[in-house]
Design an enzyme around this catalytic site. Structure first.
Site, mmCIF file in Angstrom:
data_model
loop_
_atom_site.group_PDB
_atom_site.id
_atom_site.type_symbol
_atom_site.label_atom_id
_atom_site.label_comp_id
_atom_site.label_asym_id
_atom_site.label_seq_id
_atom_site.Cartn_x
_atom_site.Cartn_y
_atom_site.Cartn_z
ATOM 1 N N GLU A 67 41.059 38.870 16.160
ATOM 2 C CA GLU A 67 39.975 39.813 15.887
ATOM 3 C C GLU A 67 39.953 40.801 17.030
ATOM 4 O O GLU A 67 40.380 40.485 18.141
ATOM 5 C CB GLU A 67 38.641 39.073 15.798
ATOM 6 C CG GLU A 67 37.930 38.841 17.145
ATOM 7 C CD GLU A 67 38.671 37.909 18.116
ATOM 8 O OE1 GLU A 67 39.483 37.092 17.649
ATOM 9 O OE2 GLU A 67 38.434 38.025 19.344
ATOM 10 N N SER A 104 39.112 44.988 35.959
ATOM 11 C CA SER A 104 39.722 44.306 34.806
ATOM 12 C C SER A 104 40.675 45.184 34.023
ATOM 13 O O SER A 104 41.585 44.686 33.360
ATOM 14 C CB SER A 104 38.622 43.774 33.891
ATOM 15 O OG SER A 104 37.720 44.810 33.527
ATOM 16 N N LYS A 115 43.840 41.225 29.549
ATOM 17 C CA LYS A 115 43.925 40.511 28.271
ATOM 18 C C LYS A 115 45.328 40.009 27.938
ATOM 19 O O LYS A 115 45.484 38.995 27.272
ATOM 20 C CB LYS A 115 43.402 41.399 27.137
ATOM 21 C CG LYS A 115 41.902 41.617 27.215
ATOM 22 C CD LYS A 115 41.289 41.843 25.860
ATOM 23 C CE LYS A 115 39.777 41.786 25.939
ATOM 24 N NZ LYS A 115 39.206 42.972 26.630
HETATM 25 C C1 LIG Z 1 37.885 43.167 26.907
HETATM 26 C C2 LIG Z 1 37.662 43.678 28.270
HETATM 27 C C3 LIG Z 1 36.626 43.174 29.097
HETATM 28 C C4 LIG Z 1 35.618 42.160 28.637
HETATM 29 O O1 LIG Z 1 36.141 40.933 28.265
HETATM 30 P P1 LIG Z 1 35.993 39.621 29.177
HETATM 31 O O2 LIG Z 1 36.485 38.530 28.286
HETATM 32 O O3 LIG Z 1 34.552 39.458 29.535
HETATM 33 O O4 LIG Z 1 36.841 39.816 30.371
HETATM 34 C C5 LIG Z 1 36.519 43.646 30.394
HETATM 35 N N1 LIG Z 1 37.357 44.611 30.854
HETATM 36 C C6 LIG Z 1 38.339 45.128 30.100
HETATM 37 C C7 LIG Z 1 39.222 46.178 30.700
HETATM 38 C C8 LIG Z 1 38.532 44.694 28.785
HETATM 39 O O5 LIG Z 1 39.511 45.225 28.038
#
Ligand SMILES: *Cc1c(COP(=O)(O)O)cnc(C)c1O
Length: 404
Positions: free
Chosen positions: A124, A390, A102
Protein backbone atom coordinates in the site's frame (compact mmCIF):
# COMPACT_ATOMS: atom_id res chain seq x y z
CA UNK A 1 20.60 9.58 36.23
CA UNK A 2 21.43 7.71 39.45
CA UNK A 3 17.82 6.89 39.95
CA UNK A 4 17.51 5.27 36.53
CA UNK A 5 20.65 3.22 37.06
CA UNK A 6 19.32 2.13 40.44
CA UNK A 7 16.05 1.08 38.94
CA UNK A 8 17.88 -1.02 36.42
CA UNK A 9 19.87 -2.99 38.93
CA UNK A 10 17.20 -3.51 41.57
CA UNK A 11 14.22 -4.18 39.31
CA UNK A 12 13.69 -6.03 36.05
CA UNK A 13 15.85 -4.58 33.25
CA UNK A 14 14.17 -2.07 30.95
CA UNK A 15 12.52 -3.67 27.97
CA UNK A 16 10.94 -1.49 25.35
CA UNK A 17 11.27 -4.08 22.60
CA UNK A 18 8.50 -6.49 21.64
CA UNK A 19 7.54 -9.28 24.07
CA UNK A 20 6.98 -12.92 23.14
CA UNK A 21 3.25 -12.29 22.59
CA UNK A 22 3.81 -9.46 20.10
CA UNK A 23 3.09 -6.60 22.52
CA UNK A 24 4.86 -3.44 23.63
CA UNK A 25 3.28 -2.96 27.04
CA UNK A 26 -0.43 -2.83 26.29
CA UNK A 27 0.11 -1.95 22.60
CA UNK A 28 0.48 -4.15 19.53
CA UNK A 29 -0.80 -7.69 19.07
CA UNK A 30 -2.47 -9.05 15.93
CA UNK A 31 -6.15 -8.14 15.53
CA UNK A 32 -6.90 -9.64 12.14
CA UNK A 33 -9.78 -11.31 10.31
CA UNK A 34 -9.86 -15.11 10.53
CA UNK A 35 -9.06 -15.45 6.84
CA UNK A 36 -5.64 -13.80 7.32
CA UNK A 37 -4.70 -15.85 10.35
CA UNK A 38 -2.73 -18.43 8.37
CA UNK A 39 -0.70 -15.81 6.45
CA UNK A 40 0.25 -13.82 9.53
CA UNK A 41 1.00 -16.96 11.55
CA UNK A 42 3.24 -18.26 8.78
CA UNK A 43 5.13 -14.97 8.80
CA UNK A 44 5.40 -14.98 12.58
CA UNK A 45 6.90 -18.44 12.58
CA UNK A 46 9.44 -17.65 9.86
CA UNK A 47 10.60 -14.06 10.08
CA UNK A 48 13.19 -14.41 12.84
CA UNK A 49 14.54 -17.70 11.53
CA UNK A 50 15.11 -16.10 8.13
CA UNK A 51 16.35 -12.61 9.01
CA UNK A 52 18.74 -13.93 11.65
CA UNK A 53 20.27 -16.52 9.32
CA UNK A 54 23.84 -15.89 8.14
CA UNK A 55 22.83 -16.36 4.51
CA UNK A 56 20.09 -13.69 4.71
CA UNK A 57 22.31 -11.26 6.61
CA UNK A 58 25.03 -11.58 4.01
CA UNK A 59 22.74 -10.89 1.04
CA UNK A 60 20.92 -8.07 2.89
CA UNK A 61 24.11 -6.35 4.01
CA UNK A 62 25.70 -6.61 0.58
CA UNK A 63 22.67 -4.96 -1.05
CA UNK A 64 22.60 -2.26 1.64
CA UNK A 65 26.22 -1.52 0.84
CA UNK A 66 26.39 -1.82 -2.95
CA UNK A 67 22.83 -0.93 -3.98
CA UNK A 68 21.58 1.48 -1.30
CA UNK A 69 25.00 3.07 -0.65
CA UNK A 70 25.29 2.33 3.08
CA UNK A 71 26.59 3.16 5.55
CA UNK A 72 24.87 6.53 5.28
CA UNK A 73 27.15 9.31 6.61
CA UNK A 74 26.92 10.65 10.16
CA UNK A 75 27.60 14.30 9.43
CA UNK A 76 28.57 16.91 12.04
CA UNK A 77 26.46 19.93 11.08
CA UNK A 78 28.62 22.79 12.38
CA UNK A 79 26.46 25.77 11.48
CA UNK A 80 23.26 24.09 12.70
CA UNK A 81 25.10 23.16 15.92
CA UNK A 82 26.15 26.78 16.46
CA UNK A 83 22.54 27.90 15.99
CA UNK A 84 21.25 25.56 18.73
CA UNK A 85 24.21 25.66 21.12
CA UNK A 86 25.17 21.98 21.12
CA UNK A 87 26.79 19.41 18.84
CA UNK A 88 24.35 18.12 16.20
CA UNK A 89 25.12 15.16 13.99
CA UNK A 90 22.80 14.39 11.06
CA UNK A 91 22.22 10.75 10.10
CA UNK A 92 21.93 11.08 6.33
CA UNK A 93 19.21 8.62 5.23
CA UNK A 94 18.41 11.19 2.52
CA UNK A 95 21.49 9.98 0.65
CA UNK A 96 20.15 6.42 0.20
CA UNK A 97 19.09 5.12 -3.24
CA UNK A 98 15.47 6.26 -3.84
CA UNK A 99 16.00 9.11 -1.38
CA UNK A 100 14.87 7.84 2.02
CA UNK A 101 15.14 5.12 4.65
CA UNK A 102 12.23 3.10 3.22
CA UNK A 103 14.44 1.11 0.84
CA UNK A 104 16.13 -0.67 3.83
CA UNK A 105 12.80 -2.23 4.78
CA UNK A 106 11.66 -3.04 1.24
CA UNK A 107 14.87 -4.92 0.45
CA UNK A 108 14.61 -6.92 3.68
CA UNK A 109 10.99 -7.91 3.20
CA UNK A 110 11.31 -8.84 -0.48
CA UNK A 111 14.33 -11.03 0.37
CA UNK A 112 12.19 -12.67 3.06
CA UNK A 113 9.28 -13.14 0.62
CA UNK A 114 11.58 -14.91 -1.82
CA UNK A 115 12.80 -17.25 0.88
CA UNK A 116 9.18 -18.01 1.81
CA UNK A 117 8.54 -19.09 -1.79
CA UNK A 118 6.35 -16.10 -2.75
CA UNK A 119 6.40 -14.74 -6.31
CA UNK A 120 3.97 -11.84 -6.03
CA UNK A 121 4.47 -8.69 -3.93
CA UNK A 122 1.72 -6.30 -2.90
CA UNK A 123 2.07 -2.99 -1.04
CA UNK A 124 0.00 0.00 0.00
CA UNK A 125 1.23 3.52 -0.41
CA UNK A 126 0.07 7.02 0.54
CA UNK A 127 2.44 9.57 -0.92
CA UNK A 128 4.05 6.87 -3.02
CA UNK A 129 7.44 6.71 -1.29
CA UNK A 130 6.96 3.17 0.02
CA UNK A 131 5.41 2.16 -3.32
CA UNK A 132 8.44 3.44 -5.23
CA UNK A 133 10.89 1.73 -2.85
CA UNK A 134 9.05 -1.59 -3.14
CA UNK A 135 8.64 -1.33 -6.94
CA UNK A 136 12.39 -0.61 -7.15
CA UNK A 137 13.29 -3.76 -5.23
CA UNK A 138 10.81 -5.83 -7.25
CA UNK A 139 12.46 -4.67 -10.48
CA UNK A 140 15.84 -5.62 -9.04
CA UNK A 141 14.65 -9.04 -7.92
CA UNK A 142 12.32 -9.80 -10.84
CA UNK A 143 9.15 -10.08 -8.75
CA UNK A 144 5.60 -9.18 -9.76
CA UNK A 145 4.53 -6.00 -7.92
CA UNK A 146 1.05 -4.55 -7.32
CA UNK A 147 0.73 -1.26 -5.42
CA UNK A 148 -2.59 -0.06 -3.99
CA UNK A 149 -2.98 3.69 -3.80
CA UNK A 150 -6.00 5.89 -3.05
CA UNK A 151 -7.31 7.64 -6.16
CA UNK A 152 -6.88 11.04 -4.47
CA UNK A 153 -3.22 10.22 -3.86
CA UNK A 154 -2.74 8.91 -7.41
CA UNK A 155 -3.79 12.34 -8.65
CA UNK A 156 -1.71 14.24 -6.04
CA UNK A 157 1.46 12.15 -6.49
CA UNK A 158 1.66 11.89 -10.25
CA UNK A 159 5.45 11.54 -10.52
CA UNK A 160 5.66 8.67 -8.05
CA UNK A 161 2.88 6.86 -9.94
CA UNK A 162 4.86 7.23 -13.18
CA UNK A 163 8.04 6.01 -11.45
CA UNK A 164 6.28 2.88 -10.16
CA UNK A 165 4.91 2.15 -13.65
CA UNK A 166 8.32 2.72 -15.23
CA UNK A 167 9.74 0.24 -12.71
CA UNK A 168 7.23 -2.33 -13.94
CA UNK A 169 4.70 -2.25 -11.09
CA UNK A 170 0.92 -2.22 -11.49
CA UNK A 171 -0.63 0.73 -9.65
CA UNK A 172 -4.26 0.14 -8.61
CA UNK A 173 -6.20 3.34 -7.81
CA UNK A 174 -8.56 2.73 -4.89
CA UNK A 175 -11.94 4.49 -5.03
CA UNK A 176 -13.50 3.43 -1.71
CA UNK A 177 -13.79 5.71 1.36
CA UNK A 178 -11.76 8.93 1.22
CA UNK A 179 -9.59 7.35 -1.48
CA UNK A 180 -6.41 7.77 0.62
CA UNK A 181 -3.91 5.60 2.52
CA UNK A 182 -6.38 3.95 4.89
CA UNK A 183 -8.52 2.78 1.95
CA UNK A 184 -5.47 1.59 -0.01
CA UNK A 185 -4.43 -0.48 3.03
CA UNK A 186 -7.87 -2.10 3.25
CA UNK A 187 -7.69 -3.00 -0.43
CA UNK A 188 -4.20 -4.51 -0.04
CA UNK A 189 -5.46 -6.63 2.87
CA UNK A 190 -8.40 -7.79 0.71
CA UNK A 191 -5.96 -8.82 -2.05
CA UNK A 192 -3.85 -10.75 0.49
CA UNK A 193 -6.93 -12.60 1.71
CA UNK A 194 -7.66 -13.69 -1.90
CA UNK A 195 -4.10 -14.82 -2.72
CA UNK A 196 -2.62 -16.21 0.50
CA UNK A 197 -0.54 -18.86 -1.28
CA UNK A 198 1.65 -16.89 -3.65
CA UNK A 199 1.46 -13.31 -2.30
CA UNK A 200 3.55 -11.44 0.24
CA UNK A 201 2.33 -8.11 1.68
CA UNK A 202 5.17 -5.60 2.24
CA UNK A 203 4.10 -3.09 4.92
CA UNK A 204 6.09 0.16 4.82
CA UNK A 205 6.30 1.17 8.48
CA UNK A 206 6.34 -0.18 12.05
CA UNK A 207 2.57 -0.68 11.93
CA UNK A 208 0.15 -3.55 11.23
CA UNK A 209 -0.29 -6.82 13.11
CA UNK A 210 2.58 -8.54 14.90
CA UNK A 211 5.19 -9.46 13.62
CA UNK A 212 5.29 -6.49 11.20
CA UNK A 213 6.26 -3.73 13.69
CA UNK A 214 9.08 -5.84 15.11
CA UNK A 215 10.24 -7.03 11.70
CA UNK A 216 10.33 -3.53 10.21
CA UNK A 217 12.14 -2.18 13.30
CA UNK A 218 14.79 -4.90 12.98
CA UNK A 219 15.29 -4.24 9.26
CA UNK A 220 15.68 -0.50 9.93
CA UNK A 221 17.93 -1.06 12.97
CA UNK A 222 20.94 -0.86 10.65
CA UNK A 223 20.57 2.91 11.21
CA UNK A 224 21.38 2.79 14.94
CA UNK A 225 23.97 0.06 14.42
CA UNK A 226 25.84 2.49 12.16
CA UNK A 227 25.29 5.46 14.52
CA UNK A 228 27.00 3.51 17.33
CA UNK A 229 30.03 2.74 15.24
CA UNK A 230 30.28 6.18 13.62
CA UNK A 231 29.82 8.07 16.89
CA UNK A 232 32.53 6.04 18.57
CA UNK A 233 34.87 6.86 15.68
CA UNK A 234 34.06 10.57 15.51
CA UNK A 235 33.20 11.43 19.11
CA UNK A 236 35.07 8.78 21.13
CA UNK A 237 31.87 7.54 22.74
CA UNK A 238 29.16 5.32 21.31
CA UNK A 239 26.09 6.98 22.81
CA UNK A 240 24.66 10.45 22.21
CA UNK A 241 22.75 12.49 24.80
CA UNK A 242 19.78 12.87 22.47
CA UNK A 243 18.37 10.89 19.54
CA UNK A 244 15.81 12.72 17.42
CA UNK A 245 13.54 11.53 14.58
CA UNK A 246 10.15 12.23 13.01
CA UNK A 247 7.27 9.76 13.37
CA UNK A 248 4.59 8.85 10.87
CA UNK A 249 4.13 5.13 11.47
CA UNK A 250 7.53 5.10 13.16
CA UNK A 251 10.04 3.18 11.04
CA UNK A 252 12.88 5.72 10.68
CA UNK A 253 12.52 6.51 14.39
CA UNK A 254 12.55 2.81 15.32
CA UNK A 255 15.71 2.32 13.26
CA UNK A 256 17.36 5.34 14.86
CA UNK A 257 16.69 4.27 18.46
CA UNK A 258 16.73 0.47 18.17
CA UNK A 259 20.13 -0.22 19.77
CA UNK A 260 19.67 2.52 22.39
CA UNK A 261 16.08 1.88 23.38
CA UNK A 262 16.94 0.31 26.75
CA UNK A 263 19.89 2.63 27.46
CA UNK A 264 18.76 5.25 30.00
CA UNK A 265 21.71 7.51 29.17
CA UNK A 266 20.06 8.42 25.88
CA UNK A 267 17.05 10.76 25.76
CA UNK A 268 14.69 9.97 22.87
CA UNK A 269 12.84 12.88 21.21
CA UNK A 270 10.23 12.19 18.49
CA UNK A 271 8.36 14.73 16.36
CA UNK A 272 4.81 14.10 15.17
CA UNK A 273 2.87 16.19 12.67
CA UNK A 274 0.84 18.94 14.31
CA UNK A 275 -0.65 20.02 10.97
CA UNK A 276 -2.34 23.40 11.38
CA UNK A 277 -2.22 22.99 15.19
CA UNK A 278 -3.36 20.19 17.50
CA UNK A 279 -6.62 22.02 18.32
CA UNK A 280 -7.39 22.96 14.72
CA UNK A 281 -9.10 19.73 13.67
CA UNK A 282 -6.48 19.52 10.90
CA UNK A 283 -3.69 17.50 12.46
CA UNK A 284 -1.97 14.13 12.55
CA UNK A 285 -0.69 14.43 16.16
CA UNK A 286 -1.64 10.93 17.30
CA UNK A 287 0.14 10.98 20.67
CA UNK A 288 -1.32 14.37 21.60
CA UNK A 289 -4.89 13.45 20.59
CA UNK A 290 -5.25 9.71 20.02
CA UNK A 291 -7.14 7.25 22.17
CA UNK A 292 -6.58 3.53 22.50
CA UNK A 293 -8.09 1.71 19.55
CA UNK A 294 -7.31 -0.75 16.79
CA UNK A 295 -5.95 0.25 13.42
CA UNK A 296 -4.57 -2.02 10.69
CA UNK A 297 -4.44 -5.00 13.00
CA UNK A 298 -2.67 -3.44 16.00
CA UNK A 299 -3.84 -1.98 19.30
CA UNK A 300 -2.41 1.53 19.58
CA UNK A 301 -3.35 5.19 19.85
CA UNK A 302 -5.71 6.25 17.07
CA UNK A 303 -7.21 9.63 16.21
CA UNK A 304 -10.92 8.83 16.38
CA UNK A 305 -14.24 10.52 17.09
CA UNK A 306 -16.55 9.71 20.01
CA UNK A 307 -18.07 6.77 18.15
CA UNK A 308 -14.64 5.25 17.60
CA UNK A 309 -14.63 6.16 13.90
CA UNK A 310 -11.11 6.86 12.63
CA UNK A 311 -10.77 10.53 11.70
CA UNK A 312 -9.10 11.66 8.49
CA UNK A 313 -5.70 13.05 9.54
CA UNK A 314 -4.04 16.11 8.03
CA UNK A 315 -0.41 17.16 7.63
CA UNK A 316 1.43 19.17 4.99
CA UNK A 317 3.71 16.13 4.82
CA UNK A 318 2.13 13.09 3.16
CA UNK A 319 4.49 10.67 4.93
CA UNK A 320 3.34 11.77 8.40
CA UNK A 321 -0.35 11.90 7.48
CA UNK A 322 -1.39 8.73 9.39
CA UNK A 323 -4.17 8.51 12.04
CA UNK A 324 -2.29 5.88 14.09
CA UNK A 325 1.25 5.34 15.37
CA UNK A 326 3.35 2.22 15.73
CA UNK A 327 2.74 0.25 18.96
CA UNK A 328 6.41 0.56 19.96
CA UNK A 329 6.14 4.35 19.93
CA UNK A 330 2.77 4.42 21.70
CA UNK A 331 4.43 2.50 24.53
CA UNK A 332 7.50 4.76 24.59
CA UNK A 333 5.17 7.73 25.00
CA UNK A 334 2.98 6.06 27.65
CA UNK A 335 6.02 4.96 29.68
CA UNK A 336 7.61 8.40 29.23
CA UNK A 337 10.68 6.79 27.70
CA UNK A 338 10.38 9.26 24.80
CA UNK A 339 9.39 12.91 24.59
CA UNK A 340 6.91 13.40 21.74
CA UNK A 341 6.60 16.92 20.34
CA UNK A 342 3.98 18.03 17.84
CA UNK A 343 5.47 20.24 15.12
CA UNK A 344 3.13 22.28 12.94
CA UNK A 345 3.27 22.79 9.16
CA UNK A 346 4.68 26.33 9.42
CA UNK A 347 7.36 25.29 11.93
CA UNK A 348 8.46 22.43 9.65
CA UNK A 349 8.62 24.71 6.62
CA UNK A 350 10.73 27.24 8.50
CA UNK A 351 13.07 24.45 9.64
CA UNK A 352 13.44 23.11 6.08
CA UNK A 353 14.55 26.53 4.84
CA UNK A 354 16.87 26.90 7.83
CA UNK A 355 18.68 23.59 7.20
CA UNK A 356 18.94 24.40 3.52
CA UNK A 357 20.55 27.78 4.16
CA UNK A 358 22.82 26.66 7.01
CA UNK A 359 24.04 23.34 5.66
CA UNK A 360 23.10 23.13 1.96
CA UNK A 361 20.81 20.15 2.58
CA UNK A 362 17.19 20.26 1.37
CA UNK A 363 15.34 17.79 3.65
CA UNK A 364 12.10 15.90 3.00
CA UNK A 365 9.07 17.59 4.57
CA UNK A 366 8.78 14.67 7.00
CA UNK A 367 12.36 15.19 8.19
CA UNK A 368 11.70 18.93 8.42
CA UNK A 369 9.33 18.14 11.30
CA UNK A 370 12.10 16.81 13.53
CA UNK A 371 14.27 19.79 12.58
CA UNK A 372 11.30 21.93 13.65
CA UNK A 373 11.54 20.37 17.10
CA UNK A 374 15.05 21.79 17.67
CA UNK A 375 13.84 25.28 18.75
CA UNK A 376 11.61 23.59 21.38
CA UNK A 377 14.61 21.94 23.08
CA UNK A 378 17.02 23.32 25.69
CA UNK A 379 20.48 21.90 25.06
CA UNK A 380 23.73 22.27 27.00
CA UNK A 381 26.89 23.15 25.01
CA UNK A 382 28.35 19.71 25.78
CA UNK A 383 25.26 17.82 24.54
CA UNK A 384 25.72 15.47 21.59
CA UNK A 385 22.57 15.19 19.48
CA UNK A 386 22.00 12.73 16.63
CA UNK A 387 19.09 13.71 14.38
CA UNK A 388 17.93 11.49 11.52
CA UNK A 389 17.24 13.17 8.18
CA UNK A 390 14.87 10.46 6.91
CA UNK A 391 14.70 11.64 3.31
CA UNK A 392 15.59 14.27 0.72
CA UNK A 393 13.42 17.16 -0.38
CA UNK A 394 13.27 16.67 -4.16
CA UNK A 395 9.73 15.28 -3.96
CA UNK A 396 8.59 18.31 -1.91
CA UNK A 397 9.87 21.15 -4.10
CA UNK A 398 6.39 22.23 -5.20
CA UNK A 399 5.23 22.55 -1.59
CA UNK A 400 8.39 24.44 -0.62
CA UNK A 401 8.00 26.88 -3.51
CA UNK A 402 4.31 27.51 -2.75
CA UNK A 403 5.15 28.24 0.90
CA UNK A 404 7.90 30.76 0.16
C1 LIG B 1 7.48 7.60 4.83
C2 LIG B 1 8.43 8.60 5.35
C3 LIG B 1 8.45 8.97 6.72
C4 LIG B 1 7.46 8.47 7.73
O1 LIG B 1 7.48 7.10 7.93
P1 LIG B 1 8.10 6.43 9.25
O2 LIG B 1 7.68 5.00 9.14
O3 LIG B 1 7.50 7.10 10.45
O4 LIG B 1 9.56 6.61 9.19
C5 LIG B 1 9.41 9.87 7.15
N1 LIG B 1 10.30 10.41 6.28
C6 LIG B 1 10.30 10.10 4.97
C7 LIG B 1 11.32 10.75 4.09
C8 LIG B 1 9.38 9.19 4.45
O5 LIG B 1 9.38 8.90 3.14
Amino acid sequence: MDKLTDMQTTEAPLNFLVDSEGYYGEFGGAYIPEILHQCVENLRQNYLKVIQSEEFKQEFNQLLRDYVGRPSPLYLARRLSARYGCKIYLKREDLNHTGAHKINNSIGQVLLARRMGKRRIIAETGAGQHGVATATVCALMDMECVVYMGKTDVERQHINVEKMKMLGATVVPVTSGNMTLKDATNEAIRDWCCHPQDTYYVIGSTVGPHPYPDMVARLQSVISEEIKRQLLEQEGRDCPDYLMACVGGGSNAAGTIYHYINDPRVQIVLAEAGGKGIDSGMTAATIALGKLGIIHGAKTYVIQNEDGQIEEPYSISAGLDYPGIGPMHANLAKQKRAIILPVNDDEALRAAYELTRLEGIIPALESAHVLGALPKMHFKPTDVVVLTVSGRGDKDMETYLKAK
